[in-house]
Design a protein around this motif. Structure first.
Motif, PDB file in Angstrom:
ATOM      1  N   SER A 107       3.041   1.887  32.646  1.00 46.23           N
ATOM      2  CA  SER A 107       4.309   2.133  33.297  1.00 46.23           C
ATOM      3  C   SER A 107       4.065   3.585  33.847  1.00 46.23           C
ATOM      4  CB  SER A 107       5.520   2.424  32.330  1.00 46.23           C
ATOM      5  OG  SER A 107       5.709   1.055  31.700  1.00 46.23           O
ATOM      6  N   LYS A 108       3.644   4.530  33.446  1.00 45.11           N
ATOM      7  CA  LYS A 108       3.283   5.566  33.927  1.00 45.11           C
ATOM      8  C   LYS A 108       2.357   5.763  35.380  1.00 45.11           C
ATOM      9  CE  LYS A 108       3.863   9.158  30.382  1.00 45.11           C
ATOM     10  NZ  LYS A 108       3.457  10.368  29.503  1.00 45.11           N
ATOM     11  N   GLY A 109       1.367   4.963  34.941  1.00 49.16           N
ATOM     12  CA  GLY A 109       0.486   4.675  36.231  1.00 49.16           C
ATOM     13  C   GLY A 109       1.266   3.996  37.337  1.00 49.16           C
ATOM     14  N   ALA A 110       1.862   2.945  37.050  1.00 48.88           N
ATOM     15  CA  ALA A 110       2.822   2.179  38.108  1.00 48.88           C
ATOM     16  C   ALA A 110       3.555   3.174  38.790  1.00 48.88           C
ATOM     17  CB  ALA A 110       3.530   1.009  37.521  1.00 48.88           C
ATOM     18  N   THR A 111       4.401   3.898  37.900  1.00 40.07           N
ATOM     19  CA  THR A 111       5.367   4.854  38.584  1.00 40.07           C
ATOM     20  C   THR A 111       4.547   5.820  39.678  1.00 40.07           C
ATOM     21  OG1 THR A 111       5.138   6.149  36.562  1.00 40.07           O
ATOM     22  CG2 THR A 111       7.010   4.529  36.874  1.00 40.07           C
ATOM     23  N   ARG A 112       3.480   6.256  39.205  1.00 41.39           N
ATOM     24  CA  ARG A 112       2.645   7.244  39.896  1.00 41.39           C
ATOM     25  C   ARG A 112       2.317   6.387  41.350  1.00 41.39           C
ATOM     26  NH1 ARG A 112       0.395   9.052  35.183  1.00 41.39           N
ATOM     27  NH2 ARG A 112      -1.391   7.405  35.304  1.00 41.39           N
ATOM     28  N   GLN A 113       1.930   5.164  41.104  1.00 37.20           N
ATOM     29  CA  GLN A 113       1.837   4.635  42.468  1.00 37.20           C
ATOM     30  C   GLN A 113       2.951   4.336  43.164  1.00 37.20           C
ATOM     31  OE1 GLN A 113      -0.304   0.778  41.363  1.00 37.20           O
ATOM     32  NE2 GLN A 113      -2.208   1.873  40.579  1.00 37.20           N
ATOM     33  N   VAL A 114       4.070   3.858  42.981  1.00 33.48           N
ATOM     34  CA  VAL A 114       5.131   3.750  43.261  1.00 33.48           C
ATOM     35  C   VAL A 114       5.587   5.011  44.122  1.00 33.48           C
ATOM     36  CG1 VAL A 114       7.538   3.273  43.107  1.00 33.48           C
ATOM     37  CG2 VAL A 114       5.958   1.758  42.062  1.00 33.48           C
ATOM     38  N   ARG A 115       5.503   6.178  43.331  1.00 31.63           N
ATOM     39  CA  ARG A 115       5.969   7.709  43.840  1.00 31.63           C
ATOM     40  C   ARG A 115       4.977   7.931  45.050  1.00 31.63           C
ATOM     41  NH1 ARG A 115       5.646  10.038  39.562  1.00 31.63           N
ATOM     42  NH2 ARG A 115       7.772   9.984  39.062  1.00 31.63           N
ATOM     43  N   SER A 116       3.834   7.681  44.949  1.00 30.60           N
ATOM     44  CA  SER A 116       2.993   7.815  46.150  1.00 30.60           C
ATOM     45  C   SER A 116       3.287   6.985  47.392  1.00 30.60           C
ATOM     46  CB  SER A 116       1.346   7.615  45.791  1.00 30.60           C
ATOM     47  OG  SER A 116       0.602   7.738  47.110  1.00 30.60           O
ATOM     48  N   ILE A 117       3.690   5.680  47.075  1.00 31.82           N
ATOM     49  CA  ILE A 117       4.145   4.902  48.112  1.00 31.82           C
ATOM     50  C   ILE A 117       5.412   5.214  48.794  1.00 31.82           C
ATOM     51  CG2 ILE A 117       4.835   2.294  48.672  1.00 31.82           C
ATOM     52  CD1 ILE A 117       2.916   1.556  46.680  1.00 31.82           C
ATOM     53  N   LEU A 118       6.304   5.785  47.891  1.00 32.94           N
ATOM     54  CA  LEU A 118       7.692   6.105  48.231  1.00 32.94           C
ATOM     55  C   LEU A 118       7.460   7.444  49.249  1.00 32.94           C
ATOM     56  CD1 LEU A 118       9.979   5.571  45.281  1.00 32.94           C
ATOM     57  CD2 LEU A 118       9.849   4.236  47.405  1.00 32.94           C
ATOM     58  N   LYS A 119       6.499   8.366  48.866  1.00 31.78           N
ATOM     59  CA  LYS A 119       6.322   9.518  49.553  1.00 31.78           C
ATOM     60  C   LYS A 119       5.758   9.189  51.007  1.00 31.78           C
ATOM     61  CE  LYS A 119       5.322  12.770  45.932  1.00 31.78           C
ATOM     62  NZ  LYS A 119       4.499  13.697  45.133  1.00 31.78           N
ATOM     63  N   GLU A 120       4.756   8.205  50.960  1.00 31.48           N
ATOM     64  CA  GLU A 120       4.614   7.452  52.337  1.00 31.48           C
ATOM     65  C   GLU A 120       5.620   7.192  53.079  1.00 31.48           C
ATOM     66  OE1 GLU A 120       1.239   5.176  51.545  1.00 31.48           O
ATOM     67  OE2 GLU A 120       0.002   6.655  50.840  1.00 31.48           O
ATOM     68  N   ILE A 121       6.463   6.257  52.292  1.00 32.85           N
ATOM     69  CA  ILE A 121       7.610   5.729  53.129  1.00 32.85           C
ATOM     70  C   ILE A 121       8.411   6.611  53.685  1.00 32.85           C
ATOM     71  CG2 ILE A 121       9.734   4.353  52.828  1.00 32.85           C
ATOM     72  CD1 ILE A 121       8.149   2.473  50.819  1.00 32.85           C
ATOM     73  N   GLN A 122       8.697   7.637  52.787  1.00 34.39           N
ATOM     74  CA  GLN A 122       9.725   9.022  53.478  1.00 34.39           C
ATOM     75  C   GLN A 122       8.912   9.560  54.824  1.00 34.39           C
ATOM     76  OE1 GLN A 122      10.249  11.388  49.996  1.00 34.39           O
ATOM     77  NE2 GLN A 122      11.976  10.008  49.154  1.00 34.39           N
ATOM     78  N   VAL A 123       7.665   9.815  54.318  1.00 27.18           N
ATOM     79  CA  VAL A 123       6.723  10.335  55.792  1.00 27.18           C
ATOM     80  C   VAL A 123       6.913   9.402  56.838  1.00 27.18           C
ATOM     81  CG1 VAL A 123       4.651  10.862  56.626  1.00 27.18           C
ATOM     82  CG2 VAL A 123       5.326  11.690  54.339  1.00 27.18           C
ATOM     83  N   ALA A 124       6.844   8.190  56.555  1.00 28.90           N
ATOM     84  CA  ALA A 124       6.727   7.216  57.754  1.00 28.90           C
ATOM     85  C   ALA A 124       8.082   7.141  58.347  1.00 28.90           C
ATOM     86  CB  ALA A 124       6.330   5.806  57.441  1.00 28.90           C
ATOM     87  N   ALA A 125       9.325   7.170  57.437  1.00 30.00           N
ATOM     88  CA  ALA A 125      10.641   7.071  57.953  1.00 30.00           C
ATOM     89  C   ALA A 125      10.887   8.374  58.688  1.00 30.00           C
ATOM     90  CB  ALA A 125      11.622   6.929  56.837  1.00 30.00           C
TER      91      ALA A 125
END
Length: 560
Positions: A439-457
């Motif tokens: 779960s921690k590994g998945a949350t780190r991946q999601v957090r990384s993706i969300l950061k990229e989404i925020q940057v893209a947004a």
């Protein structure tokens, strides 16, 4: 040589019979002696009767002579008086004759006085007076016999003087003396008869005493011998009974000793053998009781330790169960949050579809582009807000995973404390820990993706702003926006997959925690049963220790 009890009794009865025969013979001899005395006394009484007849007959003859003067009466008087004097001399002189050794002279002189006395009868009469010389009645008879003998000589002499004188005055004087002597002779005769009656009475009493004393002696002898025989039989039995009573009260430190040679000795040997066997049994039981006491005390100590350990283990399992319940609640909350993340990700994917349609529509015209740019800006703003929301949810999931890891560590510790009963729970805790790490590994991946989404947004917003400022750059911006949206679509797809994976993991964690909770409930029930069994076993072992102590106390009273 060993006799049987029957032989011993027969032997003692034979001795008793022999003693009885000897006692009977003694009684018979004493009775015969007393009967001999009685016979002689009776013979003496008969002789006294004859003597009395001659005594009074002589006085009759004397009176006739004094009155009538017949010579025959005088001679008959002299003959009768000499016979009476002979009997008196035998009675008076018997003891003196035996003392001087002149028995034959006395018999000869008596026979010389008169022919009416038998020499054998005279000797028997002398023997009677010699044997009974110490008797008071015999002494009286001797005294009055001596007096009668003297008076007989005197009266014979007076009668002789009267016979050979013709002087009237002398005869009258002699008649008076004769009558006086006759009175004295009668007195002596009566006293002699009284002595003879006393002798007869004494002889009768002696015979009675002999028989009574013989009977008493024989009875006492029989009773004494019977008592001795009885004691010789009863004493060994009493010793055996006393020894058996002592053994029954625990005294086995002595042995029965009998010096008999019959069955009582065999019984004593059998009793001693039984006592030896009992002593050996008591020693073995005493050793077993000591061993049982020591073992019981060790078991009691172990039972106490086991009961304490079971209580501590039960408390630990209870604590683990509480922790498991808390973990279940946390995992359930994490699962719900994961479902929310999935829903948000799906909503983001829908927004992506809408943005993509809007971007495609930008090619229709600037106006449409401008309008769509505004819409894209709004959509991107919404997407940014959703990304923030997703970031918050991811933080929450990360926190839940961290808590799950802590709970799995605690569960592993408690499972280690539970020992054999916590092995299954330890496996589940390890699985929970693995899921939490995933779960921690998945949350780190999601957090990384969300950061990229925020940057893209942010970039999309800037691009939309630039589109509104410059329509000429619309085509370029449209392409860049389309690329950004495609990239965003990929990120959104990845976020949706991660969110679904997190949700699936949370559901697996929830199922594992539920299994752990069920297993802990079973372990808790088993531990409670074990605790109750441990307490019951401790009580039974304490009872066993008490019984062992009581047995030792009972055996301590037995002397071996």
């Amino acid at each position: 040589m060993r006799f049987s009890l029957t032989d011993s009794i027969n032997k003692k009865m034979f001795v008793l019979y022999a003693i009885g025969v000897l006692a009977s013979a003694s009684v018979m001899l004493m009775g015969m002696a007393s009967l001999s005395v009685m016979e002689r006394v009776v013979a003496l009484e008969k002789g006294l009767h004859d003597h009395t007849v001659m005594h009074y007959e002589s006085f009759v003859k004397l009176e006739r002579y004094l009155n009538l003067g017949g010579e025959e009466d005088y001679k008959e008087f002299v003959r009768l008086r000499k016979s009476c004097m002979a009997v008196s001399l035998v009675c008076a002189k018997a003891e003196q004759a035996f003392d001087e050794g002149t028995e034959d002279d006395l018999v000869s002189s008596v026979v010389g006085l008169t022919s009416t006395v038998d020499p054998d009868e005279a000797r028997e009469l002398m023997d009677l007076f010699r044997y009974l010389k110490g008797n008071r009645s015999v002494q009286e008879m001797v005294k009055w016999a001596q007096r009668s003998s003297d008076l007989d000589e005197e009266i014979i002499d007076l009668a002789w003087q009267y016979y050979y004188t013709d002087d009237y005055d002398i005869r009258m004087e002699l008649t008076g003396e004769i009558r006086k002597t006759i009175d004295e002779l009668n007195i002596a005769k009566e006293n002699f008869g009284a002595g003879l009656a006393g002798l007869a009475k004494w002889a009768t009493s002696l015979t009675k005493r002999i028989f009574i004393i013989s009977f008493i002696l024989f009875s006492l002898m029989g009773v004494s011998i019977a008592y001795a025989i009885g004691r010789s039989i009863v004493n060994p039995m009493m010793k055996i009974v006393a020894f058996s009573d002592r053994v029954s009260r625990g005294g086995m430190d002595r042995r029965l000793e009998l010096k008999t040679k019959d069955e009582t000795r065999q019984m004593a040997d059998a009793v001693n053998a039984i006592c030896d066997a009992l002593a050996r049994v008591v020693i073995r039981v005493r050793e077993g009781a000591d061993s049982l006491t020591d073992s019981s005390r060790e078991l009691s100590t172990m039972a106490t330790q086991f009961s304490s350990t079971a209580s501590e283990t039960s408390a630990s399992v209870t604590q683990i169960n509480v922790t498991s319940t808390e973990l279940r609640q946390a995992v359930q909350s994490s699962s719900e949050n994961a479902d929310q993340v999935v829903a948000s990700a799906e909503s983001t994917a829908q927004a992506y579809e809408e943005g993509k349609s809007a971007t495609n529509a930008m090619g229709d015209g600037v106006d449409v582009i401008t309008k769509q740019v505004v819409e894209v800006g709004e959509s991107v703003a919404n997407l940014s807000a959703q990304a923030v929301r997703i970031s918050e949810i991811i933080d929450m999931v990360d926190e839940v995973a961290h808590q799950s890891e802590l709970l799995s560590v605690n569960a592993s510790i408690e499972a280690a404390k539970a020992g054999e009963f916590g092995k299954g729970f330890q496996v589940v805790a390890a699985e929970v820990k693995t899921l939490s790490e995933q779960s921690k590994g998945a949350t780190r991946q999601v957090r990384s993706i969300l950061k990229e989404i925020q940057v893209a947004a942010d970039r999309a917003i800037k691009a939309a702003e630039k589109c509104s400022l410059s329509a000429q750059e619309g085509d370029s911006l449209n392409n860049r926006t389309l690329q950004a949206i495609n990239k965003l679509a990929q990120n959104i797809d990845a976020a949706v997959g991660s969110s679904r994976k997190i949700a699936a993991t949370s559901r697996q964690e929830l199922q594992g925690v539920e299994q752990v909770t069920d297993a802990l409930s079973g372990i808790q029930d088993a531990m409670e049963s074990n605790t109750k069994g441990a307490h019951a076993m401790e009580d039974r072992i304490k009872e066993l220790v008490s019984l062992a102590e009581a047995l030792k106390g009972m055996l301590a009273a037995i002397k071996v």
